[in-house]
Write an enzyme that holds these catalytic residues in place. Sequence first.
Site, short mmCIF file in Angstrom:
data_model
loop_
_atom_site.label_atom_id
_atom_site.label_comp_id
_atom_site.label_asym_id
_atom_site.label_seq_id
_atom_site.Cartn_x
_atom_site.Cartn_y
_atom_site.Cartn_z
N GLU A 135 76.55 21.19 -34.35
CA GLU A 135 76.74 20.31 -35.51
C GLU A 135 76.88 21.22 -36.73
O GLU A 135 75.99 22.03 -37.01
CB GLU A 135 75.57 19.35 -35.72
CG GLU A 135 75.84 18.40 -36.90
CD GLU A 135 74.63 17.53 -37.29
OE1 GLU A 135 73.53 17.74 -36.77
OE2 GLU A 135 74.82 16.65 -38.14
N ASP A 147 77.18 30.02 -43.37
CA ASP A 147 78.29 29.24 -43.90
C ASP A 147 79.38 29.18 -42.83
O ASP A 147 79.80 30.22 -42.31
CB ASP A 147 78.83 29.92 -45.17
CG ASP A 147 79.84 29.05 -45.89
OD1 ASP A 147 80.67 28.41 -45.20
OD2 ASP A 147 79.80 29.01 -47.13
N LYS A 149 88.13 16.90 -55.07
CA LYS A 149 89.29 17.45 -55.79
C LYS A 149 90.32 18.01 -54.80
O LYS A 149 89.94 18.74 -53.87
CB LYS A 149 88.87 18.54 -56.76
CG LYS A 149 88.07 17.99 -57.91
CD LYS A 149 87.73 19.05 -58.92
CE LYS A 149 86.91 18.42 -60.03
NZ LYS A 149 85.97 19.29 -60.66
N GLU A 151 70.57 11.59 -41.22
CA GLU A 151 69.83 11.18 -42.42
C GLU A 151 70.73 10.41 -43.39
O GLU A 151 70.37 9.36 -43.91
CB GLU A 151 69.23 12.39 -43.14
CG GLU A 151 67.86 12.80 -42.65
CD GLU A 151 67.93 13.93 -41.63
OE1 GLU A 151 69.04 14.39 -41.32
OE2 GLU A 151 66.85 14.34 -41.13
N TYR A 152 71.92 10.98 -43.65
CA TYR A 152 72.84 10.31 -44.58
C TYR A 152 73.27 8.96 -44.04
O TYR A 152 73.41 7.99 -44.78
CB TYR A 152 74.08 11.20 -44.83
CG TYR A 152 73.93 12.10 -46.02
CD1 TYR A 152 72.92 13.06 -46.05
CD2 TYR A 152 74.77 12.00 -47.11
CE1 TYR A 152 72.77 13.90 -47.13
CE2 TYR A 152 74.63 12.85 -48.21
CZ TYR A 152 73.63 13.78 -48.21
OH TYR A 152 73.48 14.61 -49.30
N GLU A 153 73.48 8.90 -42.75
CA GLU A 153 73.92 7.64 -42.13
C GLU A 153 72.87 6.55 -42.31
O GLU A 153 73.20 5.41 -42.63
CB GLU A 153 74.16 7.91 -40.64
CG GLU A 153 74.65 6.72 -39.87
CD GLU A 153 75.04 7.13 -38.45
OE1 GLU A 153 75.27 8.33 -38.18
OE2 GLU A 153 75.13 6.24 -37.59
N ASP A 161 80.55 17.30 -46.61
CA ASP A 161 80.81 17.22 -48.06
C ASP A 161 82.27 16.83 -48.28
O ASP A 161 83.17 17.45 -47.69
CB ASP A 161 80.53 18.57 -48.72
CG ASP A 161 79.04 18.92 -48.69
OD1 ASP A 161 78.21 17.99 -48.56
OD2 ASP A 161 78.70 20.11 -48.79
N ASP A 175 80.72 8.12 -44.32
CA ASP A 175 80.79 6.85 -45.07
C ASP A 175 81.95 6.91 -46.08
O ASP A 175 82.19 5.95 -46.78
CB ASP A 175 79.49 6.64 -45.86
CG ASP A 175 79.33 7.72 -46.92
OD1 ASP A 175 79.35 8.91 -46.55
OD2 ASP A 175 79.23 7.38 -48.11
#
Length: 210
Positions: A43, A95, A120, A190-192, A116, A152
Amino acid sequence: MRLRNVRGAKEKIESSKYIVLNYQELKGNFKSLFNNDNPIHIEIGMGKGHFIVENAKRYPNINFIGIEKFDSVIVRAIEKIEAENIPNLRLIRMDATTINEVFEKEIDTVYLNFSDPWPKVRHAHRRLSSKKFLQRYDTIFKGNKHIIMKTDNRHLFEFSVQEFTDYGYKIDKLCLDVYNEGIENNIPTEYEMKFSSKGFPIYMIEISKI
Ligand SMILES: C[S@@+](CC[C@H](N)C(=O)[O-])C[C@H]1O[C@@H](n2cnc3c(N)ncnc32)[C@H](O)[C@@H]1O
C-alpha cells in the site's frame, strides 16, 4: 496527511520490529523478510495503517508492506501495532518516487488508498496514479500488474481512470459508491471511515495489465 512533529518518532521508527530500515539492500529479495514465497501486496501512502494492518491480519498467507513518507504519520501505525504479532506485515518509511529503485519483479498488488489529489494541473505528475508513477510501477510487479485504488475525490478518480486506460490497463471492477453497491469484504482506511461517515460516495477501481 502531515501530522505535527511527534516527539520520539525517529527512535520509535528505528527500533520497531515492523520497520524495514535496510530496504535499499533488499531489491528483488523482499521475500527474505518473510521467509516464504507468498504474494507481496504493498500500500503506497498507507497513512496511519488501519487498512494494511487489518488486511495482514485477515490474510495471513499474503505478505503486506506499507509505504509512507512521513515519520509523524508512520509512527502512529507503529504505536497501534507494536505489541501485536503480525508476521506478514512490514512498513517502509520512504517517498514512493523512488519505488522502482527499491522493488524489482516481486510485487503482486499495489493499493492506492485516498492518495493525495494534488489538484493543480502542474502537480499532476505527483499523483500516485499518474502516468509517471505507472511507469515506475512497471518494473516492480512480479507478473501480471494489479492495482486497486479507492478515493472520495471525484476529480482524482476520473483522472486516474483516464491515466490507467491510456496506459493500457484493463478495468476489472469499477464502483462509484462502495457503501451502496455492496463491495464484499471491503476493509476501510482511516480516510474512508471519515468520509463515508459523512455520506460521501467512495469510488473504487481495480485494474490489471499483462
Ligand atoms: C490522504 S492520506 C491517506 C492515508 C491512508 N491511505 C488512508 O486512506 O487513510 C495520503 C497519505 O499518503 C502519503 N503519501 C503521499 N505521497 C506519498 C509518496 N510519494 N510516498 C509515500 N507516501 C506518500 C501521505 O504522507 C499521506 O499519509
